[in-house]
Scaffold this motif. Structure first.
Motif, mmCIF file in Angstrom:
data_model
loop_
_atom_site.group_PDB
_atom_site.id
_atom_site.type_symbol
_atom_site.label_atom_id
_atom_site.label_comp_id
_atom_site.label_asym_id
_atom_site.label_seq_id
_atom_site.Cartn_x
_atom_site.Cartn_y
_atom_site.Cartn_z
ATOM 1 N N UNK A 172 -3.043 -6.147 -7.703
ATOM 2 C CA UNK A 172 -2.986 -4.699 -7.495
ATOM 3 C C UNK A 172 -1.807 -4.300 -6.617
ATOM 4 N N UNK A 173 -1.449 -5.159 -5.670
ATOM 5 C CA UNK A 173 -0.341 -4.840 -4.765
ATOM 6 C C UNK A 173 1.000 -4.802 -5.493
ATOM 7 N N UNK A 174 1.079 -5.452 -6.660
ATOM 8 C CA UNK A 174 2.328 -5.491 -7.419
ATOM 9 C C UNK A 174 2.472 -4.314 -8.381
ATOM 10 N N UNK A 175 1.379 -3.572 -8.585
ATOM 11 C CA UNK A 175 1.432 -2.429 -9.498
ATOM 12 C C UNK A 175 2.175 -1.275 -8.817
ATOM 13 N N UNK A 176 3.119 -0.693 -9.526
ATOM 14 C CA UNK A 176 3.925 0.411 -8.976
ATOM 15 C C UNK A 176 4.553 0.016 -7.640
ATOM 16 N N UNK A 177 5.166 -1.154 -7.640
ATOM 17 C CA UNK A 177 5.792 -1.659 -6.416
ATOM 18 C C UNK A 177 6.898 -0.710 -5.958
ATOM 19 N N UNK A 178 6.858 -0.249 -4.710
ATOM 20 C CA UNK A 178 7.867 0.712 -4.237
ATOM 21 C C UNK A 178 9.234 0.054 -4.063
ATOM 22 N N UNK A 179 10.270 0.873 -4.168
ATOM 23 C CA UNK A 179 11.634 0.377 -3.981
ATOM 24 C C UNK A 179 12.100 0.495 -2.535
#
Length: 331
Positions: A172-179
């Motif tokens: 879940x932490x890798x989903x929509x990982x911020x830039x």
């Protein structure tokens, strides 16, 4: 004192011979074990073997916990050698096995029936909601996280539950990982590290651990990182080959509370991601008071007489001992 613990273990590979196999581990061993095929019970699926363990213990009240650890070593080794399934089914009895006694203590254990009725709580509204959820175009990572969450809910061992929920959290932490770039943090105070030569806080794309830490902080509201620190402590303990009970006294809460906290965070993050596709507010969720399986076990304390032969106590002399008892659910 010596004790005998009698376990039934579920298997898909059993002994070739009907006779009991008795271990010969040498005088330096802290225990001995005896394994034998057991007749299948009624309509129970799968086969059982009986594993009896004789071991030293200071007091019989500690025998159950000590014998479980020994049983784990035995069945872990059997599973490795055979690549088969060996799952503890139940502890049936513990007997004071000290030689020379005229009477000895016997503890019979009774667990809730495996076929205890399920809680009737799934109505049409929940089924309709589930049907709509299935039709959503969810990403593969989110589906994978939901799978690990399901396995965590179903697992019966605390360490397994934690690992499954942690797998889900990592995904879940890798989903929509911020830039956004983030600084490295001090391992002690969690403050941003500073480079005196460059006169700045060096930053980089967030590592996986930092993404997980931010997710835990956002969902739990713990900006100090204490919750994340507990999770990492447990995770590292398990990944380095140790068991949860070894550090439980060092945790600020009970081990089951750690698992419940992690499961609750994972559930909320899944909700957050599903909500991007379809509003979940006001939907009919069922929420448990705990995700951990708390086993209720009744022990009947009795005093018995077992005859000793010229070679001491017969390991099979307790096979016919039985008691009719049941654990009922109170509403």
């Amino acid at each position: 004192m010596k004790c005998l613990a009698d376990y039934d273990v579920e298997v898909d590979i059993c002994l070739e011979k009907p006779e009991t196999f008795s271990s010969s581990l040498g005088s330096e061993s802290q225990f001995e074990f005896h394994i034998k095929n057991k007749a299948q019970e009624g309509d129970k699926e799968g086969s059982l073997v009986s594993i009896k363990i004789v071991f030293e213990v200071d007091q019989i009240e500690d025998a159950a916990d000590i014998s479980r650890a020994i049983l784990a070593d035995i069945i872990n080794s059997l599973a490795f050698v055979t690549n088969g399934r060996f799952s503890p089914y139940r502890l049936t009895k513990i007997i004071d096995w000290t030689p020379g006694l005229t009477s000895r203590t016997l503890l019979f254990f009774t667990e809730p029936a495996a076929d205890a009725p399920a809680i009737a709580a799934i109505g049409d509204e929940i089924l309709t909601f589930t049907q709509e959820l299935i039709q959503l175009d969810l990403s593969n990572p989110l589906k994978s996280a939901m799978r690990w969450f399901r396995l965590g809910v179903a697992a019966e061992v605390l360490e397994e539950q934690f690992q499954y929920f942690w797998f889900a959290l990592e995904i879940l932490a890798q989903i929509d990982k911020p830039n956004d770039k983030v600084p490295d943090r001090c391992a002690k105070c969690r403050g941003a590290l500073f480079c005196s030569a460059c006169n700045e806080h060096p930053k980089h794309r967030a590592f996986s651990t930092q993404l997980i830490e931010k997710l835990v902080s956002d969902i739990s509201g713990d900006t100090q990182g204490e919750t994340y620190g507990i999770f990492v402590r447990v995770r590292n303990t398990l990944m380095h080959g140790n068991q949860l009970h070894e550090i439980e006294s060092e945790l600020p809460c009970e081990a089951y509370e750690v698992v419940d906290k992690l499961a609750g965070i994972v559930w909320k993050v899944i909700c957050f991601n599903v909500n991007k596709k379809w509003p979940v507010s006001g939907r009919p969720f069922l929420l448990p008071s705990t995700y951990v399986k708390h086993l209720v076990m009744a022990a009947t304390n009795m005093t018995i007489t077992l005859p000793e032969g010229p070679n001491g106590l017969d390991i099979h002399s307790c096979d016919e001992l039985g008691i009719e008892a049941s654990v009922v659910r109170f509403s």
